[in-house]
Design an enzyme around this catalytic site. Structure first.
Site, PDB file in Angstrom:
ATOM      1  N   HIS A 257      35.779  42.818  37.769  1.00 29.36           N
ATOM      2  CA  HIS A 257      34.762  42.544  36.372  1.00 29.36           C
ATOM      3  C   HIS A 257      35.596  42.850  35.208  1.00 29.36           C
ATOM      4  O   HIS A 257      36.115  44.118  35.347  1.00 29.36           O
ATOM      5  CB  HIS A 257      33.369  43.189  36.970  1.00 29.36           C
ATOM      6  CG  HIS A 257      32.250  42.780  35.841  1.00 29.36           C
ATOM      7  ND1 HIS A 257      32.002  43.265  34.621  1.00 29.36           N
ATOM      8  CD2 HIS A 257      31.235  41.654  36.264  1.00 29.36           C
ATOM      9  CE1 HIS A 257      31.135  42.503  34.109  1.00 29.36           C
ATOM     10  NE2 HIS A 257      30.546  41.693  34.854  1.00 29.36           N
ATOM     11  N   GLU A 315      28.501  38.251  41.791  1.00 30.58           N
ATOM     12  CA  GLU A 315      28.429  36.913  42.487  1.00 30.58           C
ATOM     13  C   GLU A 315      28.545  37.001  43.884  1.00 30.58           C
ATOM     14  O   GLU A 315      28.058  36.074  44.752  1.00 30.58           O
ATOM     15  CB  GLU A 315      29.558  36.013  42.164  1.00 30.58           C
ATOM     16  CG  GLU A 315      29.657  36.176  40.346  1.00 30.58           C
ATOM     17  CD  GLU A 315      28.745  35.201  40.037  1.00 30.58           C
ATOM     18  OE1 GLU A 315      27.493  35.027  40.324  1.00 30.58           O
ATOM     19  OE2 GLU A 315      29.047  34.591  38.948  1.00 30.58           O
TER      20      GLU A 315
HETATM   21  N1  COA Z   1      41.098  39.047  43.093  1.00 35.46           N
HETATM   22  C1  COA Z   1      42.396  39.248  42.830  1.00 35.46           C
HETATM   23  N2  COA Z   1      42.969  39.810  41.949  1.00 35.46           N
HETATM   24  C2  COA Z   1      42.148  40.245  40.939  1.00 35.46           C
HETATM   25  C3  COA Z   1      40.878  39.993  40.925  1.00 35.46           C
HETATM   26  C4  COA Z   1      40.226  39.180  42.225  1.00 35.46           C
HETATM   27  N3  COA Z   1      38.933  38.843  42.091  1.00 35.46           N
HETATM   28  N4  COA Z   1      40.251  39.937  39.738  1.00 35.46           N
HETATM   29  C5  COA Z   1      41.318  40.523  38.791  1.00 35.46           C
HETATM   30  N5  COA Z   1      42.573  40.455  39.618  1.00 35.46           N
HETATM   31  C6  COA Z   1      43.710  40.790  39.086  1.00 35.46           C
HETATM   32  C7  COA Z   1      44.558  39.924  38.147  1.00 35.46           C
HETATM   33  O1  COA Z   1      45.180  39.125  38.902  1.00 35.46           O
HETATM   34  C8  COA Z   1      45.163  40.842  37.367  1.00 35.46           C
HETATM   35  O2  COA Z   1      46.259  41.183  37.812  1.00 35.46           O
HETATM   36  P1  COA Z   1      47.783  41.305  37.443  1.00 35.46           P
HETATM   37  O3  COA Z   1      47.693  42.178  36.246  1.00 35.46           O
HETATM   38  O4  COA Z   1      48.416  42.022  38.588  1.00 35.46           O
HETATM   39  O5  COA Z   1      48.031  40.072  36.930  1.00 35.46           O
HETATM   40  C9  COA Z   1      44.323  42.166  37.250  1.00 35.46           C
HETATM   41  O6  COA Z   1      43.514  42.281  38.202  1.00 35.46           O
HETATM   42  C10 COA Z   1      43.489  42.240  36.120  1.00 35.46           C
HETATM   43  O7  COA Z   1      42.518  40.999  36.119  1.00 35.46           O
HETATM   44  P2  COA Z   1      42.223  40.207  34.614  1.00 35.46           P
HETATM   45  O8  COA Z   1      42.330  38.942  34.812  1.00 35.46           O
HETATM   46  O9  COA Z   1      43.046  40.757  33.369  1.00 35.46           O
HETATM   47  O10 COA Z   1      40.595  40.723  34.523  1.00 35.46           O
HETATM   48  P3  COA Z   1      39.666  40.296  33.552  1.00 35.46           P
HETATM   49  O11 COA Z   1      38.827  41.404  33.162  1.00 35.46           O
HETATM   50  O12 COA Z   1      40.356  39.239  32.433  1.00 35.46           O
HETATM   51  O13 COA Z   1      38.828  39.448  34.621  1.00 35.46           O
HETATM   52  C11 COA Z   1      37.516  38.504  36.152  1.00 35.46           C
HETATM   53  C12 COA Z   1      37.488  39.502  35.208  1.00 35.46           C
HETATM   54  C13 COA Z   1      35.792  38.776  36.518  1.00 35.46           C
HETATM   55  C14 COA Z   1      37.396  37.063  35.507  1.00 35.46           C
HETATM   56  C15 COA Z   1      38.368  38.605  37.358  1.00 35.46           C
HETATM   57  O14 COA Z   1      38.261  39.777  37.878  1.00 35.46           O
HETATM   58  C16 COA Z   1      38.126  37.391  38.355  1.00 35.46           C
HETATM   59  O15 COA Z   1      38.633  36.447  38.053  1.00 35.46           O
HETATM   60  N6  COA Z   1      37.505  37.817  39.607  1.00 35.46           N
HETATM   61  C17 COA Z   1      37.064  36.570  40.613  1.00 35.46           C
HETATM   62  C18 COA Z   1      36.041  35.628  40.142  1.00 35.46           C
HETATM   63  C19 COA Z   1      34.622  36.365  39.920  1.00 35.46           C
HETATM   64  O16 COA Z   1      34.358  36.955  40.917  1.00 35.46           O
HETATM   65  N7  COA Z   1      33.975  36.114  38.612  1.00 35.46           N
HETATM   66  C20 COA Z   1      32.625  36.437  38.460  1.00 35.46           C
HETATM   67  C21 COA Z   1      32.410  37.632  37.603  1.00 35.46           C
HETATM   68  S1  COA Z   1      30.942  38.426  37.415  1.00 35.46           S
END
Ligand code: COA
Length: 377
Positions: A257, A315
């Site tokens: 998140h 979620e």
């Molecule tokens: N599974 C695996 N790796 C994850 C992850 C997940 N669910 N969520 C984040 N990461 C990793 C990313 O790959 C990134 O790694 P890196 O720096 O080695 O490339 C790091 O953690 C940071 O991720 P980032 O995309 O910068 O975080 P964000 O704040 O932009 O994204 C979300 C937040 C929610 C979009 C992200 O955690 C995600 O895609 N989660 C899965 C989808 C989900 O459950 N969405 C519902 C949200 S309520």
């Protein structure tokens, strides 16, 4: 060159002040309309929850009765929305597309009022009707007219299934809708606020927000999260399946998140509500599998993404609760929208008191390209 202030994803940037909700990502706390989530989510009706956000206080009984009756009177869809839904219906129709299309028609019907408040009530009341109609048409069934005797949540279940739900199922859904009604400046709420800030109408704001919510990084995760649990099938396979996904660079849906660095407080509220249904049903196997998968996922995320604090988000338990309430996967994200629309509209009202949202960008392109005639390119 001037120093860059650019923050990718606007992470940590404060872009609004709000009375709607406070998200404390380090303490894992969520306050909605002045109440701690766990104080209000399983007690308020959805109508009460919306009233609290829109008008800044809980309604008295007569006020709630009037609000509920007015909303119930605004549930039925205009013929143009039903025609559109019939036209686009097919067995794989994405219900978020259907919602986006049909919500856009609201307010255009003959005699529709255009005040912010009226449009807000119309959007709130009709959103479940659109989702339920689209779901039934997708399945080759006729849409059902809303039942004004039922509350907002119970009527939604009725319109999906054709039978009034038990009080327990209506309550379970209401707890879910209350839990997701608002959550700080998430992507869809920000979208709604940007549109409302231009003095555009609330229908446009909600249609934009629906588009933002549809994405799998925002509201589209619970379906894939449940698929992942089914794919694992039994606790003993969790490590192997999840490890393979992480090795392949996939994200585990339902984890991570932008704001929460500890467990999302909404997960607990939803898990508690879900447990009742799984216990009553005798189907504790899936419930227990979800708990096991969560433990393994968190352990592996720490191993593969150390220091990122990737924890369970809303979620993951949305999937469990909605599945327990009898929802099918295509209805998960639209049901999120049915809850969140109350929050989007609350932010639209609030945004009306503020200025147009118009941030800056930083140009990264060239600045002095020569013109080249088309024949010479
Ligand atoms: N599974 C695996 N790796 C994850 C992850 C997940 N669910 N969520 C984040 N990461 C990793 C990313 O790959 C990134 O790694 P890196 O720096 O080695 O490339 C790091 O953690 C940071 O991720 P980032 O995309 O910068 O975080 P964000 O704040 O932009 O994204 C979300 C937040 C929610 C979009 C992200 O955690 C995600 O895609 N989660 C899965 C989808 C989900 O459950 N969405 C519902 C949200 S309520």
């Amino acid at each position: 060159m001037a120093q860059s202030n650019y923050v990718p994803g606007l992470e940590g940037v404060v872009a609004a002040q709000t009375r709607m909700s406070k998200v404390d990502g380090l303490a894992g706390e969520l306050v909605i309309g002045g109440f701690k989530l766990e104080t209000i989510a399983d007690k308020a009706s959805y109508e009460e929850m919306v009233y609290q956000l829109w008008y800044g206080r809980l309604p008295k009984q007569a006020e709630l009765d009037a609000f509920t009756a007015e909303l119930a009177g605004l549930r039925a869809l205009p013929p143009a929305a039903l025609d559109l839904l019939r036209t686009i219906a097919h067995k794989d129709l994405d219900l978020m597309d259907a919602l986006r299309v049909a919500a856009g028609v609201l307010g255009t019907e003959d005699g529709a009022q255009q005040s912010d408040e009226w449009l807000a009530k119309r959007l709130l009341a009709a959103t479940p009707t659109i989702v339920a109609a689209a779901w039934r048409l997708r399945n080759g069934q006729d849409p059902l007219a809303p039942d004004a005797k039922l509350g907002h949540a119970a009527n939604y279940l009725y319109m999906l299934e054709g039978e009034p739900p038990s009080a327990a199922r209506a309550r379970g859904l209401e707890t879910y809708l209350n839990t997701v009604i608002d959550h700080g400046l998430n992507a869809s709420t920000f979208t709604a606020r940007v549109i409302a800030s231009t003095a555009s109408d609330f229908v446009s704001a909600v249609v934009g927000a629906i588009g933002a919510l549809k994405g799998p990084l925002h509201g589209g995760a619970p379906g894939p999260a449940l698929d992942m649990v089914f794919e694992i099938g039994e606790a003993g396979r969790a490590e192997e399946v999840l490890r393979k996904k992480l090795e392949a660079g996939e994200r585990l849906m339902g984890f991570g998140h932008r704001v929460y660095k500890v467990r999302d407080p909404r997960a607990d509220v939803l898990a508690k509500a879900a447990r009742e249904f799984y216990e009553a049903d005798g189907d504790m196997a899936l419930y227990n599998l979800v708990l096991d998968v969560e433990q393994v996922a968190i352990r592996l995320l720490e191993e593969y993404k150390p220091g990122r604090n990737l924890q369970t988000n809303v979620e993951f338990y949305t999937a469990l609760l909605l599945h327990g309430l009898g929802f099918e996967v295509p209805c998960f994200t639209p049901t999120f929208a049915v809850g969140r629309v109350g929050g989007w509209l609350a932010h639209c009202f609030e945004q009306r008191e503020s200025r147009i949202i118009r941030p800056q960008s930083e140009y990264t392109g060239e600045e002095d390209k020569p013109w080249v005639e088309i024949s010479a390119r």
